[in-house]
Scaffold this active site. Structure first.
Site, mmCIF file in Angstrom:
data_model
loop_
_atom_site.group_PDB
_atom_site.id
_atom_site.type_symbol
_atom_site.label_atom_id
_atom_site.label_comp_id
_atom_site.label_asym_id
_atom_site.label_seq_id
_atom_site.Cartn_x
_atom_site.Cartn_y
_atom_site.Cartn_z
ATOM 1 N N HIS A 12 105.398 48.462 -76.288
ATOM 2 C CA HIS A 12 104.008 48.509 -75.653
ATOM 3 C C HIS A 12 103.580 47.093 -75.706
ATOM 4 C CE1 HIS A 12 102.689 52.754 -77.069
ATOM 5 N NE2 HIS A 12 103.428 52.564 -76.112
ATOM 6 N N ARG A 18 106.675 55.039 -59.711
ATOM 7 C CA ARG A 18 107.424 55.584 -61.104
ATOM 8 C C ARG A 18 106.344 56.574 -61.611
ATOM 9 N NH1 ARG A 18 108.942 49.714 -61.825
ATOM 10 N NH2 ARG A 18 111.156 49.632 -61.607
ATOM 11 N N ARG A 36 108.785 58.654 -56.419
ATOM 12 C CA ARG A 36 110.265 59.121 -56.903
ATOM 13 C C ARG A 36 109.640 60.151 -58.018
ATOM 14 N NH1 ARG A 36 113.149 54.713 -60.807
ATOM 15 N NH2 ARG A 36 111.431 55.108 -62.214
ATOM 16 N N GLU A 56 122.277 55.333 -58.195
ATOM 17 C CA GLU A 56 122.250 54.572 -59.374
ATOM 18 C C GLU A 56 123.209 54.968 -60.569
ATOM 19 O OE1 GLU A 56 118.425 55.234 -61.245
ATOM 20 O OE2 GLU A 56 118.075 57.037 -60.407
ATOM 21 N N ASN A 103 119.320 48.537 -61.503
ATOM 22 C CA ASN A 103 119.296 48.617 -62.926
ATOM 23 C C ASN A 103 120.310 49.649 -63.818
ATOM 24 O OD1 ASN A 103 117.232 47.101 -62.181
ATOM 25 N ND2 ASN A 103 115.524 48.025 -63.523
ATOM 26 N N ASP A 104 120.035 50.625 -63.261
ATOM 27 C CA ASP A 104 120.903 51.640 -64.125
ATOM 28 C C ASP A 104 122.641 51.586 -63.394
ATOM 29 O OD1 ASP A 104 119.775 52.932 -66.279
ATOM 30 O OD2 ASP A 104 118.816 54.287 -64.744
ATOM 31 N N ARG A 120 121.758 47.088 -71.537
ATOM 32 C CA ARG A 120 121.152 45.447 -71.290
ATOM 33 C C ARG A 120 120.200 45.391 -72.224
ATOM 34 N NH1 ARG A 120 116.660 46.748 -67.470
ATOM 35 N NH2 ARG A 120 116.754 49.091 -66.854
ATOM 36 N N CYS A 172 115.674 48.814 -54.939
ATOM 37 C CA CYS A 172 114.254 48.841 -55.731
ATOM 38 C C CYS A 172 114.550 48.410 -57.171
ATOM 39 C CB CYS A 172 113.913 50.278 -55.343
ATOM 40 S SG CYS A 172 114.908 51.665 -56.451
#
Length: 577
Positions: free
Chosen positions: A194, A301, A337, A436, A459-460, A470, A507
């Site tokens: 958080h 997202r 998405r 991805e 990213n993935d 990562r 993206c």
């Protein structure tokens, strides 16, 4: 004292120079002492009063949140209130006080250690990091018991103050938002904590996971925080100070200059239009999207609507969220998405189905297909909102064509149910798939034939292609978007999209990295979607590019098999106009 540096994870860019202000770690100050039998009731009452005081404190912070605050900020407070009200913290310590005849501080700390130990047994990183919420709540209770103040620096010194803490709770971070601190650094936290999420909304240089910053840094030490590099420099020499002051001034000047191109179209020197879209997590992020000059939302997202809560958002709640974004964007596209829950983004749905390896387990579209009722609810909500703007649907983590066809079948059922209910929606809504997973990139030719558009989630894709977590410090240095295998997978996907005349977007984090902009558009990417704060930096690169001039160099780069040679050629490409 000689200067030294401490390395952590930079979670918010920029450079800050100021004096350290250490926030007390009350947990380290707790000692055990005996309570006389006759005073046990008073000690229990003191504990109950502390719990009540923290409850009032958290509710006050929540009530003072600005109306335009991101929804997750309120959710963070709700999470802490839920933890505070759980009997394991609000009731069991009273039994410890009575049975062991000990002080309230020791009782709640002992109970906290027991609860935290249970979290440590959980393999999933996101759930494991939730133990920090428990620690932060207990820390707040102990501060009340010890009679500590909030330890806020003097108002007139805030702009030169850098907060140094073992960890900063979401509630504290929200409190700090009403102040103008230069930066904050913490020993704890991770990329999914958080603290990291909130730091980006504070928009000040921030570094987490420094491990022992609070031990090594003394109150009032002069320190430099380089959020871009994840480095804290303690007691810098005058020469180091001058160097970072010049970097700080240059960074500020660059941010101001970039505002001049906000209204310019993102067109290369040879006339190619590159669409620059923004990634968002909650509806109120539209404020940042409009401020950035983005021409649409390339990635909404939706999992953030499901996080930090015990229940699932119903169709109406989701519909209102999607409708709000669609209406705010007008004719500009909004790509929504579907639920990408799992791995580092846990929801109540995942909590029921914890996988031993969440990144490779039941997540994203796999999870949605296993829960068709929940998936249908989201699909209906998105379709209902589609009549209020230019909405597209994006399916995450596709790995096979049969998976896609199952997904499309459920979408058709959602459409049929709305027709039956006589609810209007865009019958011609466009659907896309996220590439991805390496298997999807290799099969991109097949996916391109069945979808309206493709979007590369770098990213993935990088993580799965290189078998690297990562978020794991031991191997994160091996995570490299310029690995030749990664570039080949991206190039293969782009080629497939072009073959069938389908639009192609990137993206992931690569899209928002200016050093990679010329490479991506030289490879044929037409759309880039990123955090709103990166839009102008990327646009600057687009405006200074000529695809005609860089295309041959990019093709040569894609044939290289060594990262160092790729990096050398990329520097030359970035220097060209």
């Amino acid at each position: 004292m000689a200067p030294f540096s401490i390395h952590g994870i930079g979670v918010s860019n920029g450079i800050a120079i100021g004096r350290a202000h250490l926030i007390s770690n009350a947990l380290l100050e707790v000692v055990q002492y005996d309570i006389e039998i006759k005073n046990i009731p008073l000690e229990v009452k003191r504990f109950e009063d502390a719990i009540a005081a923290v409850r009032i404190e958290l509710n006050k912070i929540k009530s003072q949140l600005p109306s335009d605050s991101p929804k997750e900020l309120s959710a963070f407070i709700d999470t802490h209130l839920m933890i505070l009200n759980d009997k394991s913290l609000s009731s069991l310590p009273k039994s410890i006080i009575e049975n062991e005849k000990c002080n309230a501080e020791w009782a709640i700390k002992k109970q906290m250690d027991s609860v935290v130990n249970q979290f440590d047994q959980i393999e999933d990183q996101y759930l494991r990091e939730r133990k920090q919420d428990v620690i932060q709540v207990v820390e707040r209770v102990i501060k009340i018991l010890l009679g500590h103040s909030n330890q806020i620096a003097a108002k007139n010194k805030e702009k030169l103050t850098i907060l140094v803490a073992h960890d900063i709770s979401p509630a504290d971070a929200l409190h700090f938002k009403n102040h103008k601190y230069a930066a904050f650094v913490t020993d704890g936290g991770g990329v999914t904590s958080h603290t990291a999420i909130l730091s980006r909304s504070l928009n000040i240089p921030s570094i987490v996971a420094l491990q022992n910053a609070r031990t090594l840094i003394r109150d009032n030490d002069l320190i430099i925080v380089d959020g871009s590099q994840g480095v804290v420099i303690v007691n810098p020499t005058l020469e180091i100070q001058k160097y970072y002051k010049s970097l700080q001034d240059s960074w500020s000047d660059e941010q101001e200059k970039l505002q001049r191109i906000k209204t310019k179209k993102s067109i290369t020197k040879d006339g190619a239009l590159i669409h620059l879209f923004a990634n968002i997590e909650v509806p109120n992020d539209i404020i940042s999207v409009n401020a950035s000059g983005a021409t649409g939302v390339g990635l909404f997202r939706t999992e953030f609507l499901f996080m930090n809560r015990q229940d699932m958002p119903d169709e109406e709640e989701q519909f209102q969220a999607y409708k709000k974004v669609a209406e705010a964007m007008g004719k500009r596209p909004v790509t929504i998405r579907t639920l990408d829950s799992g791995a580092d983004k846990q929801t109540a749905l995942n909590n029921k189905k914890i996988s031993p390896n969440p990144a490779l387990g039941l997540r994203a579209i796999r999870l949605c297909l296993s829960e068709p009722k929940i998936f249908m609810t989201q699909l209906r909500a998105i379709l209902r909102a589609s009549q209020y703007g230019n909405i597209k649907i994006l399916f995450p983590m596709l790995s096979s064509i049969s998976e896609l066809r199952q997904t499309k079948l459920l979408l058709e059922r959602a459409k049929a149910s709305l027709r039956k209910d006589k609810v209007k929606f865009n019958e011609k809504i466009l659907i896309g798939g996220m590439i991805e997973i390496p298997a999807a990139a290799i099969s991109a030719d097949i996916f391109a034939q069945e979808l309206d558009f493709l979007s590369i989630g770098t990213n993935d894709l990088i993580q799965y292609a290189l078998a690297i977590d990562r978020t794991d410090d031991a191997v994160s240095h091996l995570y490299n978007p310029l690995h030749p295998a990664v570039l080949k997978l991206i190039a293969l996907t782009i080629k497939s999209a072009h073959k069938y005349k389908k639009s192609i977007a990137v993206c992931g984090e690569m899209a928002g990295e200016p050093k990679l902009t010329k490479l991506l558009i030289g490879m044929g990417v037409e759309q880039l979607s990123m955090h709103p704060s990166h839009i102008l930096s990327v646009k600057e690169q687009v405006l200074n590019s000529s695809i005609k001039n860089i295309k041959s160099s990019v093709l040569r780069l894609l044939n290289l098999n060594e990262v160092d040679k790729i990096e050398t050629l990329l520097k030359k490409i970035n220097q060209s106009l």
